[in-house]
Design a protein around this motif. Structure first.
Motif, PDB file in Angstrom:
ATOM      1  N   GLY A 294       0.753  -1.202   0.071  1.00  0.00           N
ATOM      2  CA  GLY A 294      -0.016   0.033   0.041  1.00  0.00           C
ATOM      3  C   GLY A 294       0.854   1.219  -0.066  1.00  0.00           C
ATOM      4  O   GLY A 294       2.046   1.391   0.580  1.00  0.00           O
ATOM      5  N   LEU A 295       0.399   2.303  -0.705  1.00  0.00           N
ATOM      6  CA  LEU A 295       1.020   3.625  -0.716  1.00  0.00           C
ATOM      7  C   LEU A 295       0.277   4.177   0.244  1.00  0.00           C
ATOM      8  O   LEU A 295      -0.974   4.297   0.712  1.00  0.00           O
ATOM      9  N   SER A 296       1.107   5.099   1.105  1.00  0.00           N
ATOM     10  CA  SER A 296       0.280   5.995   2.216  1.00  0.00           C
ATOM     11  C   SER A 296      -0.563   7.210   1.747  1.00  0.00           C
ATOM     12  O   SER A 296      -1.434   7.860   2.392  1.00  0.00           O
ATOM     13  N   THR A 297      -0.232   7.379   0.450  1.00  0.00           N
ATOM     14  CA  THR A 297      -0.901   8.817  -0.261  1.00  0.00           C
ATOM     15  C   THR A 297      -1.204   8.279  -1.564  1.00  0.00           C
ATOM     16  O   THR A 297      -0.459   7.564  -2.163  1.00  0.00           O
ATOM     17  N   SER A 298      -2.399   8.526  -1.981  1.00  0.00           N
ATOM     18  CA  SER A 298      -2.870   8.652  -3.408  1.00  0.00           C
ATOM     19  C   SER A 298      -3.951   9.618  -3.623  1.00  0.00           C
ATOM     20  O   SER A 298      -3.654  10.791  -4.105  1.00  0.00           O
ATOM     21  N   GLY A 299      -5.178   9.373  -3.340  1.00  0.00           N
ATOM     22  CA  GLY A 299      -6.050  10.326  -3.546  1.00  0.00           C
ATOM     23  C   GLY A 299      -5.971  11.595  -2.341  1.00  0.00           C
ATOM     24  O   GLY A 299      -6.390  12.589  -2.824  1.00  0.00           O
ATOM     25  N   ALA A 300      -5.337  11.034  -1.371  1.00  0.00           N
ATOM     26  CA  ALA A 300      -4.829  12.183  -0.370  1.00  0.00           C
ATOM     27  C   ALA A 300      -3.913  13.287  -0.845  1.00  0.00           C
ATOM     28  O   ALA A 300      -4.088  14.313  -0.581  1.00  0.00           O
ATOM     29  N   LEU A 301      -3.099  12.896  -1.731  1.00  0.00           N
ATOM     30  CA  LEU A 301      -2.064  13.715  -2.617  1.00  0.00           C
ATOM     31  C   LEU A 301      -2.798  14.532  -3.601  1.00  0.00           C
ATOM     32  O   LEU A 301      -2.717  15.681  -3.538  1.00  0.00           O
ATOM     33  N   THR A 302      -3.707  14.010  -4.233  1.00  0.00           N
ATOM     34  CA  THR A 302      -4.289  14.682  -5.349  1.00  0.00           C
ATOM     35  C   THR A 302      -5.416  15.597  -4.460  1.00  0.00           C
ATOM     36  O   THR A 302      -5.581  16.660  -4.807  1.00  0.00           O
ATOM     37  N   ALA A 303      -6.139  15.345  -3.354  1.00  0.00           N
ATOM     38  CA  ALA A 303      -6.696  16.268  -2.654  1.00  0.00           C
ATOM     39  C   ALA A 303      -6.287  17.383  -1.925  1.00  0.00           C
ATOM     40  O   ALA A 303      -6.635  18.305  -2.038  1.00  0.00           O
ATOM     41  N   ARG A 328       6.533  17.938 -17.817  1.00  0.00           N
ATOM     42  CA  ARG A 328       7.426  18.750 -18.158  1.00  0.00           C
ATOM     43  C   ARG A 328       8.652  18.920 -17.440  1.00  0.00           C
ATOM     44  O   ARG A 328       8.971  19.918 -16.997  1.00  0.00           O
ATOM     45  N   GLY A 329       9.243  17.705 -17.181  1.00  0.00           N
ATOM     46  CA  GLY A 329      10.539  17.701 -16.336  1.00  0.00           C
ATOM     47  C   GLY A 329      10.374  17.775 -14.803  1.00  0.00           C
ATOM     48  O   GLY A 329      11.352  18.147 -14.347  1.00  0.00           O
ATOM     49  N   LEU A 330       9.141  17.466 -14.198  1.00  0.00           N
ATOM     50  CA  LEU A 330       8.826  17.121 -12.849  1.00  0.00           C
ATOM     51  C   LEU A 330       8.845  15.891 -12.551  1.00  0.00           C
ATOM     52  O   LEU A 330       8.370  14.926 -13.145  1.00  0.00           O
ATOM     53  N   LEU A 331       9.563  15.660 -11.408  1.00  0.00           N
ATOM     54  CA  LEU A 331       9.288  14.282 -10.618  1.00  0.00           C
ATOM     55  C   LEU A 331       8.897  14.383  -9.096  1.00  0.00           C
ATOM     56  O   LEU A 331       9.738  15.213  -8.458  1.00  0.00           O
ATOM     57  N   MET A 332       7.979  13.761  -8.944  1.00  0.00           N
ATOM     58  CA  MET A 332       7.473  13.712  -7.307  1.00  0.00           C
ATOM     59  C   MET A 332       7.709  12.449  -6.662  1.00  0.00           C
ATOM     60  O   MET A 332       7.466  11.467  -7.348  1.00  0.00           O
ATOM     61  N   LEU A 333       8.214  12.344  -5.544  1.00  0.00           N
ATOM     62  CA  LEU A 333       7.971  11.269  -4.558  1.00  0.00           C
ATOM     63  C   LEU A 333       6.792  11.420  -3.750  1.00  0.00           C
ATOM     64  O   LEU A 333       6.746  12.309  -3.099  1.00  0.00           O
ATOM     65  N   PRO A 334       5.918  10.546  -3.767  1.00  0.00           N
ATOM     66  CA  PRO A 334       4.660  10.673  -3.027  1.00  0.00           C
ATOM     67  C   PRO A 334       4.650  10.425  -1.723  1.00  0.00           C
ATOM     68  O   PRO A 334       3.356  10.134  -1.156  1.00  0.00           O
ATOM     69  N   TYR A 335       5.750  10.576  -1.014  1.00  0.00           N
ATOM     70  CA  TYR A 335       5.720  10.005   0.449  1.00  0.00           C
ATOM     71  C   TYR A 335       5.426  11.104   1.428  1.00  0.00           C
ATOM     72  O   TYR A 335       6.026  11.226   2.459  1.00  0.00           O
ATOM     73  N   PHE A 336       4.365  11.662   1.196  1.00  0.00           N
ATOM     74  CA  PHE A 336       3.763  12.861   2.052  1.00  0.00           C
ATOM     75  C   PHE A 336       3.190  12.416   3.293  1.00  0.00           C
ATOM     76  O   PHE A 336       3.248  13.311   4.409  1.00  0.00           O
ATOM     77  N   ALA A 337       2.991  11.363   3.784  1.00  0.00           N
ATOM     78  CA  ALA A 337       2.606  10.855   4.930  1.00  0.00           C
ATOM     79  C   ALA A 337       3.659   9.641   5.349  1.00  0.00           C
ATOM     80  O   ALA A 337       3.207   8.550   5.793  1.00  0.00           O
ATOM     81  N   GLY A 338       4.899   9.712   4.895  1.00  0.00           N
ATOM     82  CA  GLY A 338       5.588   8.456   4.946  1.00  0.00           C
ATOM     83  C   GLY A 338       5.303   7.467   3.833  1.00  0.00           C
ATOM     84  O   GLY A 338       4.376   7.869   3.105  1.00  0.00           O
ATOM     85  N   GLU A 339       5.777   6.363   3.942  1.00  0.00           N
ATOM     86  CA  GLU A 339       5.581   5.477   3.008  1.00  0.00           C
ATOM     87  C   GLU A 339       5.602   3.938   3.746  1.00  0.00           C
ATOM     88  O   GLU A 339       6.129   3.600   4.413  1.00  0.00           O
ATOM     89  N   ARG A 340       4.657   3.225   3.086  1.00  0.00           N
ATOM     90  CA  ARG A 340       4.459   1.953   3.621  1.00  0.00           C
ATOM     91  C   ARG A 340       5.309   0.865   2.805  1.00  0.00           C
ATOM     92  O   ARG A 340       6.474   0.939   2.884  1.00  0.00           O
ATOM     93  N   THR A 341       4.761   0.413   1.579  1.00  0.00           N
ATOM     94  CA  THR A 341       5.628  -0.746   0.815  1.00  0.00           C
ATOM     95  C   THR A 341       5.910   0.203  -0.462  1.00  0.00           C
ATOM     96  O   THR A 341       5.208   0.799  -0.959  1.00  0.00           O
TER      97      THR A 341
END
Length: 494
Positions: A294-303, A328-341
């Motif tokens: 599980g990712l710790s964020t997905s819809g939480a990130l877009t919200a 356009r050359g951006l890269l994001m790590l989605p770990y805004f609430a830590g990360e699970r797996t």
């Protein structure tokens, strides 16, 4: 008209459906709620809300279809959660939620040292992480001794509803297998030596499978809800597993991909696969096993981005589509609430790399969609490396309503996704399980209830570009982890 009722207690809302015996949804109801975040890394919820919302949803559904004959009730909920109650079934504190709550890191470290990682994995299937229930129980015992002294029983959302509806004290095997390290996955039972060591004062819930009938509606519950006395209620399970049921993604070789506040993946098989990067669990049904992530964020990130920009989803999606692959050359790590797996890093944090003054909110939104897709790819690659056979992928959850997000995930991962006709989720799966439990000889098939409506195929022309982006994604985490961990420590101190 024979119907089953299904209710799911989710992270951001509770949902219920009234379904005919051929799978038609007659009525649905929702109650939004919020979790509490009293400290960095803490995510809680008042468990009493779960029953209150079940009652309100059930009464709304019954009022919408007065002629419905309720023959069974299905329940599910987010998890693994730790709701401790006293001998009178009064919560002694708010429920501690699943892997998004990272408070028990010290307990994870200590219990691993005490028991040994290899032995924990042998007995329970998985190493201890923020997802595990056992360390959270120990956290309460150590940090809140006055609360612990009153704790007598252990509940999760589904079992809390079952208790109120039927009086039965029971937990399903799938949920129990996530109360690591207190469950023996090979023997499908509580592991008594470790239960006595870490939870001796808690009465062990008897175990059952998700589709088994736990009991029937009592007179008291009937008066509260309007359900008929004597209506069968299934044991139920955690919402992600019930979502897999709702779309028929629980067979050998199936992978369920759930688009929600968080992203969840469940690969189903019959073999107990073990890897330090994922969660090994019992399945919803006897004889099945899962490798889950599980990712710790997905819809939480877009919200978060929607709230930050003050715009709505349709505009942001349109601008993200205009931004195009690679944002356009951006890269994001989605770990805004830590990360699970698979990184199992509660101190991971979000990173946005490549920003310039020319980037706009559409680029940021596109980068967020791609970040979750890159996280999915990381999980799928890890599952396959552990031996999971993934033949078929089914998408479910609220995020499937947006075609762009689905397409981005297929393009980034190279995976074909099947999208069913109904993506309402776990409440529908709970209603289906109830229908199969009350009529085992004429049980419905989920393929008839919820056929596949659409297939999302990846664009092969984007594969090379996303291969490069995935490599950068992995290197960006490795290259920023030390600084990010220092920042996470500062945040805890603040």
């Amino acid at each position: 008209m024979r119907c089953t009722l299904g209710v799911d207690i989710g992270t951001s809302s509770s949902k219920g459906v009234l379904v005919t015996d051929d799978g038609k949804i007659l009525a649905s109801a929702t109650r939004a709620h919020e979790v509490d975040r009293p400290h960095t890394g803490w995510v809680e919820m008042d468990g009493r809300v779960w029953w209150d919302e079940f009652v309100a949803i059930t009464r709304e559904l019954l009022a919408a279809e007065p002629a419905a004959q309720i023959v069974g009730v299905g329940v599910s909920g987010m998890g693994p959660c730790i709701l401790l109650a006293d001998e009178h079934d009064e919560p002694v504190r708010s429920a501690i939620l699943y892997g998004v709550d990272t408070r028990a890191t010290a307990q994870v470290t200590r219990m691993t040292a005490e028991l040994g990682e290899d032995e924990i994995t042998r007995i329970g299937g998985s190493v201890l992480t923020s997802q595990a229930g056992g360390p959270k129980i120990s956290w309460v015992a150590e940090e809140e001794p006055e609360v612990w002294a009153r704790a007598a029983r252990l509940f999760m959302p589904a079992s809390w509803l079952v208790r109120h509806l039927t009086g039965a004290y029971v937990l399903d095997h799938q949920s129990a297998s996530q109360v690591s390290p207190l469950y023996d996955i090979e023997h499908e039972r509580w592991h008594d030596p470790w239960w006595q060591r870490y939870a001796a004062s808690i009465e062990q819930p008897p175990l059952a499978w998700a589709d088994e009938i736990a009991g029937t509606v009592t007179a008291e519950a009937a008066a509260a809800t309007g359900l008929p006395v004597g209506t069968p209620v299934i044991t139920g399970t955690i919402d992600a597993w019930t979502e897999a049921v709702s779309v028929g993604a629980h067979g050998d070789g199936d992978l369920m991909l759930m688009y929600g506040t968080t992203m969840f993946l469940i690969a189903t098989g019959t073999e107990t696969l073990r890897t330090a990067s994922m969660w090994t669990t019992a399945g919803a049904f006897a004889g099945s096993r899962n490798l889950a992530g599980g990712l710790s964020t997905s819809g939480a990130l877009t919200a978060w981005l929607k709230d930050l920009t003050g715009d709505d989803y349709p505009h942001l999606l349109a601008e993200a589509a205009q931004s195009g692959p690679g944002a356009r050359g951006l890269l994001m790590l989605p770990y805004f609430a830590g990360e699970r797996t698979p990184i199992q890093d509660p101190d991971a944090r979000g990173v946005i790399a490549g920003l310039t003054l020319q980037h706009g909110r559409g680029d940021l939104y596109r980068a967020a969609l791609e970040a979750t897709a890159l996280g999915v790819r990381h999980n799928v690659d890890t599952m396959r490396a552990a031996g999971a056979r993934i033949d078929r992928i089914v998408a479910v959850g609220g995020g499937t309503q947006g075609r762009l997000w689905l397409q981005v995930v297929s393009d980034v991962t190279g995976l074909v996704q099947e999208v069913p006709e109904k993506t309402i989720g776990a409440s529908y799966g709970a209603a289906f399980l109830a229908a199969t439990a009350v009529a085992p000889d004429t049980a419905p098939r989920i393929e008839d209830w919820n056929p596949i409506a659409e297939t999302i195929t990846p664009d092969p022309g984007l594969a090379a570009g996303y291969d490069t982006l995935f490599d950068r994604y992995l290197r960006l985490y490795a290259g920023t982890a030390d600084v990010v961990h220092e920042l996470a420590a500062d945040q805890r101190g603040a």
